[in-house]
Structures are given as C-alpha cells and as structure tokens.
Design an enzyme around this catalytic site. Structure first.
Site, PDB file in Angstrom:
ATOM      1  N   SER A   1     -50.338 106.036 -62.020  1.00 40.20           N
ATOM      2  CA  SER A   1     -50.619 104.623 -62.283  1.00 40.20           C
ATOM      3  C   SER A   1     -50.235 103.750 -61.098  1.00 40.20           C
ATOM      4  CB  SER A   1     -49.833 104.154 -63.513  1.00 40.20           C
ATOM      5  OG  SER A   1     -48.437 104.329 -63.309  1.00 40.20           O
TER       6      SER A   1
ATOM      7  N   ASN B   1     -49.983 105.022 -72.033  1.00 37.80           N
ATOM      8  CA  ASN B   1     -49.010 105.672 -72.910  1.00 37.80           C
ATOM      9  C   ASN B   1     -48.621 104.772 -74.084  1.00 37.80           C
ATOM     10  OD1 ASN B   1     -47.445 107.956 -73.400  1.00 37.80           O
ATOM     11  ND2 ASN B   1     -45.682 107.172 -72.312  1.00 37.80           N
TER      12      ASN B   1
ATOM     13  N   MET C   1     -46.435 112.355 -71.548  1.00 37.80           N
ATOM     14  CA  MET C   1     -47.790 111.902 -71.255  1.00 37.80           C
ATOM     15  C   MET C   1     -48.779 113.062 -71.271  1.00 37.80           C
ATOM     16  SD  MET C   1     -49.814 109.326 -70.368  1.00 37.80           S
ATOM     17  CE  MET C   1     -48.961 107.995 -69.534  1.00 37.80           C
TER      18      MET C   1
ATOM     19  N   VAL D   1     -47.368 114.720 -63.804  1.00 41.73           N
ATOM     20  CA  VAL D   1     -45.952 114.857 -63.443  1.00 41.73           C
ATOM     21  C   VAL D   1     -45.389 113.480 -63.116  1.00 41.73           C
ATOM     22  CG1 VAL D   1     -46.321 117.194 -62.570  1.00 41.73           C
ATOM     23  CG2 VAL D   1     -46.440 115.253 -60.979  1.00 41.73           C
TER      24      VAL D   1
ATOM     25  N   ASP E   1     -46.516 123.819 -67.737  1.00 46.96           N
ATOM     26  CA  ASP E   1     -45.346 123.154 -67.163  1.00 46.96           C
ATOM     27  C   ASP E   1     -44.417 124.245 -66.650  1.00 46.96           C
ATOM     28  OD1 ASP E   1     -42.635 121.783 -67.009  1.00 46.96           O
ATOM     29  OD2 ASP E   1     -43.856 120.103 -67.697  1.00 46.96           O
TER      30      ASP E   1
ATOM     31  N   GLU F   1     -43.911 110.123 -61.252  1.00 42.02           N
ATOM     32  CA  GLU F   1     -44.518 109.307 -60.202  1.00 42.02           C
ATOM     33  C   GLU F   1     -43.763 109.469 -58.883  1.00 42.02           C
ATOM     34  OE1 GLU F   1     -47.482 106.626 -60.718  1.00 42.02           O
ATOM     35  OE2 GLU F   1     -47.561 108.701 -61.405  1.00 42.02           O
TER      36      GLU F   1
ATOM     37  N   HIS G   1     -56.521 107.766 -65.344  1.00 40.53           N
ATOM     38  CA  HIS G   1     -55.266 107.225 -65.866  1.00 40.53           C
ATOM     39  C   HIS G   1     -55.361 106.880 -67.347  1.00 40.53           C
ATOM     40  CE1 HIS G   1     -51.450 105.259 -66.125  1.00 40.53           C
ATOM     41  NE2 HIS G   1     -52.025 104.136 -66.499  1.00 40.53           N
TER      42      HIS G   1
END
Length: 213
Positions: free
Chosen positions: A107, A144, A1, A78, A21, A80, A141
């Site tokens: 989300s 994807n 994502m 990152v 990252d 959820e 948000h």
C-alpha cells in the site's frame, strides 16, 4: 492480510488457492481463521454449510515455493519492507513459471522498485528481457480486513511492457465474473479506452499521453 485474500479468492472467485508462509505457525493460524470466518458466515445464514465446505477445500497449503511452480498468479502480502519484498519477488521470478503474474499487495512501496527484483542478474532493466521480467509484476492492493472491505485497486509499474489498461480490465472482469459483486464491475471509461486501444504506456496513450524521451 494474506489469509483474507486467500479466503475471498476461494469463496468469492471460487478458484483453487495455495497458502504459503515460511512460518508453519502462521499457516496454522491462517487456516484456523479461515475455518472461524466460514463457520461464522454459516451461523449467520450468509452461507450454506456446503458452500463453506467447498470454499475450505479450495484452500491448500504449499510448503515450499516449488509447490507453487505452476500457478498462474501469486499475491504477496508480507510486511511493508522493501528489502523483504524484493527478496520475495526475486524468489518468485526464479521459481515460478515465466508467464505467472506476480502481484504485490503493498500500500506504500513503489511497485517499480519491487518489480526491479524480478529482473535476472546481469540483465539490463532497459532491455526487452528486463522489461518483460519486471512487467510481470503488478500491484493488487486489497483493503483490510479483506473479507469485509469492498475495495481493491490494480496498479502497474513504470516499465514499458505489455501490461496495460487491457490487463487491468481483464483482471477486473475476472473478479466481477467470479464474484458477481457490483463493486468489482469495470468502469465504462476503462472499457471505452481499451476498445480504443488506449492501453497506457505500451500504446503511448491512456489516462495520460506518453512520449519517448
């Protein structure tokens, strides 16, 4: 994502992007995916080679958060997991400049719970300092896969700070101006509400009427 968000930001909004990252392997995979998607668009005639190269050059790697200290906005993507996201936003608040916008791509997790992690230790969430710290956090948000899906929504926290519908409108205008894509065009209703200074919780009226307890 995160890779998709980075690509769209560099290609459509044409802004410089720092990709970070903890895993160098994930960064390498992300850059490889960027190269693959750009090459695919060139092959299919959706992009000129020069455009693809310019977009790729806008994406750079930040080895540490300190390398991102002066960014205007950061988007977290990152897993959820609330504890993980809170740890990330605590680091953002401690490392990035005080006026940087801290966005989460969550989300399903409460933006307010994530924003609480941006409040410094020992500072009350009800204080002006606490509200200002948490008020830097917004929900941004993307759906994807980001380079394909045409939807993105902006949400705020429950903290009564100076982030309101005017900020939502400004972000949407930036996306629309940068991409020239009608899917990002702000709604007429939102523009009228901002013109009327119905900015949401911070003005006492927006899509709802807010009254002090």
């Amino acid at each position: 994502m995160g890779t998709g968000i980075a690509l769209v930001s560099a290609l459509k909004a044409k802004v410089p992007v720092l990709l970070h990252d903890k895993s160098k392997d994930q960064v390498s995979k992300g850059l490889a995916l960027v190269d693959k998607l750009l090459a695919k668009d060139v092959t299919k005639g959706r992009l000129q080679s020069a455009e693809a190269q310019e977009a790729r050059e806008r994406v750079r790697v930040a080895d540490t958060l300190e390398d991102m200290r002066d960014v205007d906005m950061v988007v977290e993507a990152v897993s959820e997991n609330l504890d993980l996201k809170r740890a990330v936003f605590r680091s953002f608040a401690e490392t990035l400049k005080p006026d940087a916008i801290l966005a989460t791509n969550t989300s399903s997790i409460s933006i307010t719970k994530i924003a609480a992690a941006a409040i410094p230790d020992g500072v009350s969430a009800a204080s002006e300092e606490g509200k200002a710290a948490a008020g830097r956090v917004v929900g941004l948000h993307f759906f994807n896969p980001v380079p394909v899906m045409y939807s993105c929504y902006v949400s705020s926290t429950d903290y009564q700070v100076s982030i309101g519908l005017d900020t939502c409108l400004a972000i949407q205008k930036t996306l629309y101006t940068g991409t020239a894509d009608s899917k990002y065009r702000p709604s007429v209703l939102l523009e009228r509400m901002v013109d009327a200074q119905w900015l949401g919780r911070k003005s006492g009226r927006g899509f709802y009427e807010y009254k002090d307890d």
